[in-house]
Design a protein around this motif. Structure first.
Motif, PDB file in Angstrom:
ATOM      1  N   TRP A 107      -7.846   4.696 -13.469  1.00 22.87           N
ATOM      2  CA  TRP A 107      -9.138   4.345 -13.181  1.00 22.87           C
ATOM      3  C   TRP A 107     -10.179   4.806 -13.793  1.00 22.87           C
ATOM      4  O   TRP A 107     -11.306   5.354 -13.408  1.00 22.87           O
ATOM      5  N   GLU A 127      -2.536  -4.337   1.136  1.00 23.59           N
ATOM      6  CA  GLU A 127      -3.876  -4.075   0.749  1.00 23.59           C
ATOM      7  C   GLU A 127      -4.544  -5.449   1.118  1.00 23.59           C
ATOM      8  O   GLU A 127      -4.132  -6.511   1.063  1.00 23.59           O
ATOM      9  N   GLU A 168      -4.995   5.487  -3.126  1.00 23.99           N
ATOM     10  CA  GLU A 168      -4.571   5.990  -4.345  1.00 23.99           C
ATOM     11  C   GLU A 168      -5.929   6.622  -4.924  1.00 23.99           C
ATOM     12  O   GLU A 168      -6.985   6.673  -4.477  1.00 23.99           O
ATOM     13  N   ASN A 201       4.270  -1.568  -7.257  1.00 23.97           N
ATOM     14  CA  ASN A 201       2.961  -2.018  -6.735  1.00 23.97           C
ATOM     15  C   ASN A 201       2.754  -3.262  -7.382  1.00 23.97           C
ATOM     16  O   ASN A 201       2.601  -3.186  -8.738  1.00 23.97           O
ATOM     17  N   GLU A 202       2.446  -4.384  -6.931  1.00 23.48           N
ATOM     18  CA  GLU A 202       2.139  -5.509  -7.412  1.00 23.48           C
ATOM     19  C   GLU A 202       3.013  -5.743  -8.660  1.00 23.48           C
ATOM     20  O   GLU A 202       2.484  -6.561  -9.685  1.00 23.48           O
ATOM     21  N   TRP A 232     -14.765   0.135  -7.898  1.00 20.68           N
ATOM     22  CA  TRP A 232     -14.282  -1.117  -7.288  1.00 20.68           C
ATOM     23  C   TRP A 232     -15.112  -0.974  -5.900  1.00 20.68           C
ATOM     24  O   TRP A 232     -14.911   0.092  -5.034  1.00 20.68           O
ATOM     25  N   GLY A 288      -0.834   1.332  -5.224  1.00 21.11           N
ATOM     26  CA  GLY A 288      -1.982   1.079  -6.014  1.00 21.11           C
ATOM     27  C   GLY A 288      -1.613   1.159  -7.571  1.00 21.11           C
ATOM     28  O   GLY A 288      -0.509   1.645  -7.977  1.00 21.11           O
ATOM     29  N   ASN A 289      -2.501   0.748  -8.167  1.00 25.24           N
ATOM     30  CA  ASN A 289      -2.436   0.687  -9.810  1.00 25.24           C
ATOM     31  C   ASN A 289      -2.191   1.918 -10.394  1.00 25.24           C
ATOM     32  O   ASN A 289      -1.508   2.417 -11.418  1.00 25.24           O
ATOM     33  N   TYR A 332      -7.412  -9.865  -1.470  1.00 23.95           N
ATOM     34  CA  TYR A 332      -8.846  -9.625  -1.424  1.00 23.95           C
ATOM     35  C   TYR A 332      -9.441 -10.966  -1.588  1.00 23.95           C
ATOM     36  O   TYR A 332      -9.303 -11.661  -2.355  1.00 23.95           O
TER      37      TYR A 332
HETATM   38  O1  AHR Z   1      -7.085  -1.398  -4.210  1.00 30.31           O
HETATM   39  C1  AHR Z   1      -7.321  -1.436  -5.662  1.00 30.31           C
HETATM   40  C2  AHR Z   1      -6.207  -2.105  -6.181  1.00 30.31           C
HETATM   41  O2  AHR Z   1      -6.152  -3.332  -5.878  1.00 30.31           O
HETATM   42  C3  AHR Z   1      -4.879  -1.506  -6.223  1.00 30.31           C
HETATM   43  O3  AHR Z   1      -4.848  -0.245  -7.132  1.00 30.31           O
HETATM   44  C4  AHR Z   1      -3.968  -2.581  -6.854  1.00 30.31           C
HETATM   45  O4  AHR Z   1      -2.702  -2.343  -6.156  1.00 30.31           O
HETATM   46  C5  AHR Z   1      -4.878  -3.719  -6.388  1.00 30.31           C
HETATM   47  O5  AHR Z   1      -4.806  -4.721  -7.128  1.00 30.31           O
END
Ligand code: AHR
Length: 627
Positions: free
Chosen positions: A261, A439, A23, A357-358, A493, A230-231, A412
């Motif tokens: 972002w 992810e 993304e 996404n999420e 990030w 992704g976000n 993560y």
């Molecule tokens: O990879 C960074 C972010 O992590 C992504 O945008 C999102 O899907 C997740 O929370």
């Protein structure tokens, strides 16, 4: 000693197993997208503010400001750079752009530039002259330049130019400048917009991707590309979501958007550009569609899902349009015809659509109506596609109806999670579900300390987890580290797989882990067991059937060496095997100042039916054995 023995069992390894999650998170504009000019069309800024002038500065006595043009170049680009030259000016005037935290000057590169300009109140007698376009140091040394003729006119004109650099500058603290003799334009006010400068691009594509980043990714031989988020798919609100229709067609017709972002996305990197590059890179897309959930935590109400769904059935849905843009028949479908007009009459490859996404952050609305509304409408229209649902963890999938077959999981965590979780997929039932680890990354040390760059301890822990992907690739069909890329001078990030500056690329320790798993994926997994506990050593053996090669991956998550003894189910024809190893002292990171602190190296070993391998601490090794 870990004694590894084989059963006769095994399973195919899906060709999609290892790929990329992408993304625009400090990595599209100013990153993968090769455009060098930041804030090139003053998209989504408020005229008159200093922020609107981000990256721009006046040269000489000319005055610059961002204005709402009284006659914009297009409805999508309402703003322009106003350039006012005081009467009586004789010295050189103009303006500069500092790029995305620098501009690379590279010997032999031909840069391709363009801009739109007009004179809102032109003088009765036309004024003609030449702008000079150049690349220069911040101190004013010009490295390459060309002249660009102009004539005053109230209507917008487009100017194009090229110049070639004859030297490479180590510093990227350079500027693009557009200037003109003050006496030529004295007393005039001109407007400019869509001021663009491209270096050579990957595969020579117009409006294309950065070469070095593309080649770094190509070196991984990735199978797929998950995009656009992704976000960054979701928007802060539904209105801000990534809207594909705003990202296609001529650049003057793309309004851009406030990305998720913290910066503006030009959308120059649009749907068509992504798909063309994915094809050039020999990948396939895993494309996400907005599913009615945005980052402010709000779900689109059930009744309002009509905007996104019911219209799909009536041939008027942005999402159906999106899918038809990608795979529709250009002779019968209007959206596919746009694709054809952009240069790709044939459909692109598309097998997987991710719904959201999420979206588990609002599990109730996803389960109550959002998944079903989108799945039912899209599946009815495009039954040949696979639809992926989003979820939290591998063992904890929400209950959705219709029941999804494909799930995207994100995690993560710290090294211990990945080491201890290496068997997370082994314990799942074989009930037809297929998983995408869309992810994952080691984002902290075990003590919780954040990481700016991947470190070897985390990368080897990821490798241990990835042995689980190989082993469970009967139910794990795809996996991708995230985030993929970040700009060294602008990021929010960390860590990321690859860090870049305007002229450098840093491959992290996790990059090399991803690369080794992808290059040595194989097409068949051979089931094996050990005589002892599963930690600290993990392993996986796959085969490339047509090459007659076996890939023995050995991962040692301990800091001290261990011995692994493979008793192969065949006797290799070649008694010398070649291996590749990534290993380094605990804490090692590849950083901008030490980009090659840990890189893979090759070695040879004696191959027989029994192979004894001494695996160093914190290492991933791939031993290649020929049948
Ligand atoms: O990879 C960074 C972010 O992590 C992504 O945008 C999102 O899907 C997740 O929370």
């Amino acid at each position: 000693t870990f004694d590894v023995t084989f059963s006769t069992a095994g399973h195919n390894v899906p060709s999609t197993l290892y790929g990329l999650m992408y993304e625009d998170i400090n990595s599209g504009d100013g990153g993968l997208y090769a455009e060098l000019i930041q804030n090139r069309a003053f998209q989504q800024v408020t005229p008159g503010t200093s922020t609107a002038l981000t990256a721009w500065a006046a040269l000489g006595s000319g005055k610059i400001s961002v204005v709402k043009s009284s006659s914009p170049v297009s409805p999508a680009l309402p703003n322009a750079l106003s350039f006012a030259v005081p009467s009586g000016t004789t010295s050189t005037v103009g303006f500069t752009n500092s790029g995305f935290f620098g501009i690379p000057v590279t010997a032999g590169w031909t840069y391709t530039g363009s801009f739109y300009y007009r004179t809102p109140s032109p003088p009765a007698t036309k004024v003609s002259g030449s702008f000079t376009a150049d690349l220069r140091s911040t101190g004013g040394t010009v490295f390459t330049s060309t002249t660009v003729p102009f004539t005053t006119s109230a209507t917008w004109q487009q100017a194009t130019f090229t110049f070639t650099a004859s030297s490479t500058q180590t510093s990227v603290q350079n500027l693009f400048a557009l200037s003109v003799g003050g006496s030529t334009v004295s007393g005039l006010t001109m407007e400019f917009t869509l001021i663009s400068l491209f270096p050579p691009t990957f595969n020579g594509r117009t409006n294309g991707f950065r070469m070095d980043l593309s080649e770094t990714l190509l070196d991984m031989k990735p199978a797929f590309f998950r995009f656009p988020g992704g976000n960054n798919l979701e928007g802060e609100t539904a209105a801000d979501r990534w809207a594909w229709e705003n990202t296609v067609g001529d650049l003057v017709d793309r309004p851009g958007r406030v990305g998720d972002w913290g910066y503006i996305n030009t959308d120059g990197l649009g749907l068509y550009e992504y798909l063309q590059w994915i094809e050039d890179m020999d990948m396939e897309p895993i494309m996400a569609v907005y599913a009615g959930y945005s980052l402010n935590g709000a779900s689109v109400a059930s009744s309002d899902m009509q905007t996104y769904v019911t219209e799909a059935i009536n041939q008027a849905s942005p999402i159906e349009f999106l899918i038809n843009f990608v795979i529709g028949d250009a002779s019968t479908n209007a959206q596919a015809a746009i694709r054809a007009s952009m240069g790709h009459p044939d459909p692109f490859t598309l097998n997987y659509i991710e719904i959201g996404n999420e979206d588990f952050f609002s599990p109730t609305t996803y389960a109550d109506y959002r998944w079903a509304d989108l799945y039912n409408a899209l599946h009815a229209e495009f039954p040949q596609l696979h639809y992926i649902a989003t979820s939290a963890t591998s063992g904890n999938v929400p209950s959705l109806s219709p029941a999804p077959t494909y799930w995207d999981l994100h995690i993560y965590s710290n090294p211990n999670f990945f080491i201890n979780g290496a068997f997370n997929f082994d314990i799942l039932s074989r009930n037809g579900l297929q998983f995408f680890q869309g992810e994952y990354a080691t984002t902290t040390q075990n003590n919780g300390a954040a990481l700016q760059y991947p470190f070897i301890d985390g990368s080897i822990a990821e490798a241990a987890y990835m042995a689980g992907f190989d082993r469970n690739s009967d139910i794990v069909f795809a996996a991708s580290y995230a985030p993929l890329l970040n700009h060294v001078s602008s990021t929010q990030w960390t860590p990321d797989l690859i860090t870049f500056s305007p002229n450098t690329v840093i491959r992290s320790t996790s990059y090399y882990v991803q690369q080794l798993f992808s290059l040595y994926k194989g097409d068949f997994y051979l089931t094996s067991t050990t005589n002892t506990a599963s930690t600290p050593v993990q392993w996986s053996v796959t085969r490339d059937t047509s090459a007659g090669q076996y890939f023995l991956k050995v991962i040692n998550t301990a800091t001290s060496a261990n011995t692994v003894v493979f008793t192969l189910p065949f006797t290799p024809s070649h008694t010398t095997g070649t291996g590749t190893i990534l290993t380094a002292a605990s804490g090692t990171q590849n950083t901008p100042t030490s980009p090659n602190a840990a890189v893979p190296s090759s070695f040879s070993f004696t191959a027989g039916k029994t192979i004894m391998y001494n695996t160093p601490g914190l290492s991933l090794s791939v031993l290649v054995v020929t049948d």
